[in-house]
Design a protein around this motif. Structure first.
Motif, mmCIF file in Angstrom:
data_model
loop_
_atom_site.group_PDB
_atom_site.id
_atom_site.type_symbol
_atom_site.label_atom_id
_atom_site.label_comp_id
_atom_site.label_asym_id
_atom_site.label_seq_id
_atom_site.Cartn_x
_atom_site.Cartn_y
_atom_site.Cartn_z
ATOM 1 N N GLY A 40 -11.734 24.951 -26.660
ATOM 2 C CA GLY A 40 -11.858 23.910 -25.642
ATOM 3 C C GLY A 40 -13.248 23.877 -25.033
ATOM 4 O O GLY A 40 -13.854 22.821 -24.887
ATOM 5 N N LYS A 41 -13.756 25.043 -24.679
ATOM 6 C CA LYS A 41 -15.095 25.128 -24.090
ATOM 7 C C LYS A 41 -16.140 24.697 -25.112
ATOM 8 O O LYS A 41 -17.074 23.967 -24.796
ATOM 9 C CB LYS A 41 -15.360 26.555 -23.626
ATOM 10 N N ASN A 42 -15.987 25.146 -26.341
ATOM 11 C CA ASN A 42 -16.934 24.810 -27.391
ATOM 12 C C ASN A 42 -16.967 23.304 -27.637
ATOM 13 O O ASN A 42 -18.035 22.726 -27.781
ATOM 14 C CB ASN A 42 -16.580 25.568 -28.671
ATOM 15 N N THR A 43 -15.816 22.665 -27.675
ATOM 16 C CA THR A 43 -15.752 21.223 -27.913
ATOM 17 C C THR A 43 -16.442 20.461 -26.784
ATOM 18 O O THR A 43 -17.221 19.545 -27.034
ATOM 19 C CB THR A 43 -14.289 20.764 -28.048
ATOM 20 N N ARG A 44 -16.179 20.853 -25.544
ATOM 21 C CA ARG A 44 -16.788 20.172 -24.400
ATOM 22 C C ARG A 44 -18.300 20.336 -24.427
ATOM 23 O O ARG A 44 -19.039 19.368 -24.252
ATOM 24 C CB ARG A 44 -16.204 20.730 -23.101
ATOM 25 N N VAL A 143 -31.654 19.597 -20.606
ATOM 26 C CA VAL A 143 -30.231 19.957 -20.558
ATOM 27 C C VAL A 143 -29.761 20.401 -21.937
ATOM 28 O O VAL A 143 -29.073 21.415 -22.078
ATOM 29 C CB VAL A 143 -29.380 18.781 -20.022
ATOM 30 N N TYR A 144 -30.146 19.664 -22.966
ATOM 31 C CA TYR A 144 -29.782 20.024 -24.343
ATOM 32 C C TYR A 144 -30.300 21.415 -24.699
ATOM 33 O O TYR A 144 -29.593 22.221 -25.304
ATOM 34 C CB TYR A 144 -30.347 18.967 -25.307
ATOM 35 N N SER A 145 -31.521 21.714 -24.299
ATOM 36 C CA SER A 145 -32.111 23.023 -24.597
ATOM 37 C C SER A 145 -31.374 24.149 -23.884
ATOM 38 O O SER A 145 -31.124 25.208 -24.466
ATOM 39 C CB SER A 145 -33.589 23.044 -24.200
ATOM 40 N N ILE A 146 -31.031 23.935 -22.624
ATOM 41 C CA ILE A 146 -30.290 24.953 -21.867
ATOM 42 C C ILE A 146 -28.917 25.169 -22.495
ATOM 43 O O ILE A 146 -28.482 26.312 -22.677
ATOM 44 C CB ILE A 146 -30.151 24.543 -20.382
ATOM 45 N N LEU A 147 -28.240 24.090 -22.854
ATOM 46 C CA LEU A 147 -26.929 24.226 -23.497
ATOM 47 C C LEU A 147 -27.062 24.926 -24.845
ATOM 48 O O LEU A 147 -26.243 25.771 -25.205
ATOM 49 C CB LEU A 147 -26.264 22.858 -23.675
ATOM 50 N N GLY A 148 -28.092 24.583 -25.603
ATOM 51 C CA GLY A 148 -28.317 25.235 -26.894
ATOM 52 C C GLY A 148 -28.603 26.706 -26.742
ATOM 53 O O GLY A 148 -28.151 27.531 -27.535
ATOM 54 N N ARG A 149 -29.316 27.063 -25.707
ATOM 55 C CA ARG A 149 -29.598 28.473 -25.439
ATOM 56 C C ARG A 149 -28.291 29.221 -25.208
ATOM 57 O O ARG A 149 -28.083 30.304 -25.731
ATOM 58 C CB ARG A 149 -30.503 28.616 -24.231
ATOM 59 N N GLY A 150 -27.406 28.619 -24.453
ATOM 60 C CA GLY A 150 -26.102 29.235 -24.201
ATOM 61 C C GLY A 150 -25.286 29.352 -25.473
ATOM 62 O O GLY A 150 -24.626 30.356 -25.720
ATOM 63 N N GLN A 151 -25.350 28.344 -26.323
ATOM 64 C CA GLN A 151 -24.626 28.371 -27.576
ATOM 65 C C GLN A 151 -25.173 29.465 -28.473
ATOM 66 O O GLN A 151 -24.430 30.175 -29.131
ATOM 67 C CB GLN A 151 -24.723 27.022 -28.286
ATOM 68 N N LEU A 152 -26.500 29.614 -28.547
ATOM 69 C CA LEU A 152 -27.086 30.645 -29.377
ATOM 70 C C LEU A 152 -26.702 32.024 -28.884
ATOM 71 O O LEU A 152 -26.435 32.928 -29.674
ATOM 72 C CB LEU A 152 -28.613 30.501 -29.428
#
Length: 159
Positions: A40-44, A143-152
């Protein structure tokens, strides 16, 4: 090429590269990634990231029809940095003295570089539209970069 077509070419070529990379990945490594993430978190986060990437690409393309390259780059990178710094601060990161000095020096340098062109800058609606579009593009990229950092970070953890 018009701005809309340019955006489509950029996004479609990115999707094609992603498809090729996903075919190279083995099923085991893909399954490991899926197992480690909360669906769920990943999809959002994926949907928000996709929306930010789309906004960045489209706003960027249209902004450059209104701004010259140098000015556009300064506005873009400045807004990315401000967004990332503000997001970090709102999430509890306390800036060190060195970080504050670095930010002041970099934005002081930006202001110094912009001073000659600021006296010649037009304040027409087209210029303001370009500045606004590029600023919003930079915010989306930040925002995309911050989210990508969290994903990595999430995907690099090992059990």
């Amino acid at each position: 090429m018009d701005a809309g077509t340019f955006s489509v070419v950029r996004l479609v070529s990115g999707v094609l590269v992603f498809v090729v990379l996903s075919l190279v990945w083995t099923k085991d490594s893909v399954q490991e990634q899926v197992d480690k993430k909360e669906s769920g978190k990943n999809t959002r986060l994926t949907l928000i990231s996709a929306a930010m990437l789309f906004a960045y690409a489209v706003l960027f393309s249209f902004a450059y029809t209104e701004l010259d390259t140098g000015t556009g780059a300064l506005v873009l990178f400045g807004s990315v940095q401000i967004t990332m710094i503000l997001m970090g601060v709102t999430q509890g990161h306390k800036l060190t003295v060195q970080e504050v000095i670095g930010v002041l020096i970099s934005f002081g340098g930006l202001a110094y570089l912009m001073l000659p062109s600021m006296s010649q800058a037009s304040t027409g609606l087209d210029d303001l539209t370009g500045y606004l579009l590029m600023t919003l593009s930079g915010v989306a990229w930040g925002v995309y970069s911050i989210l990508g950092r969290g994903q990595l970070i999430l995907s690099s953890k090992r059990p």
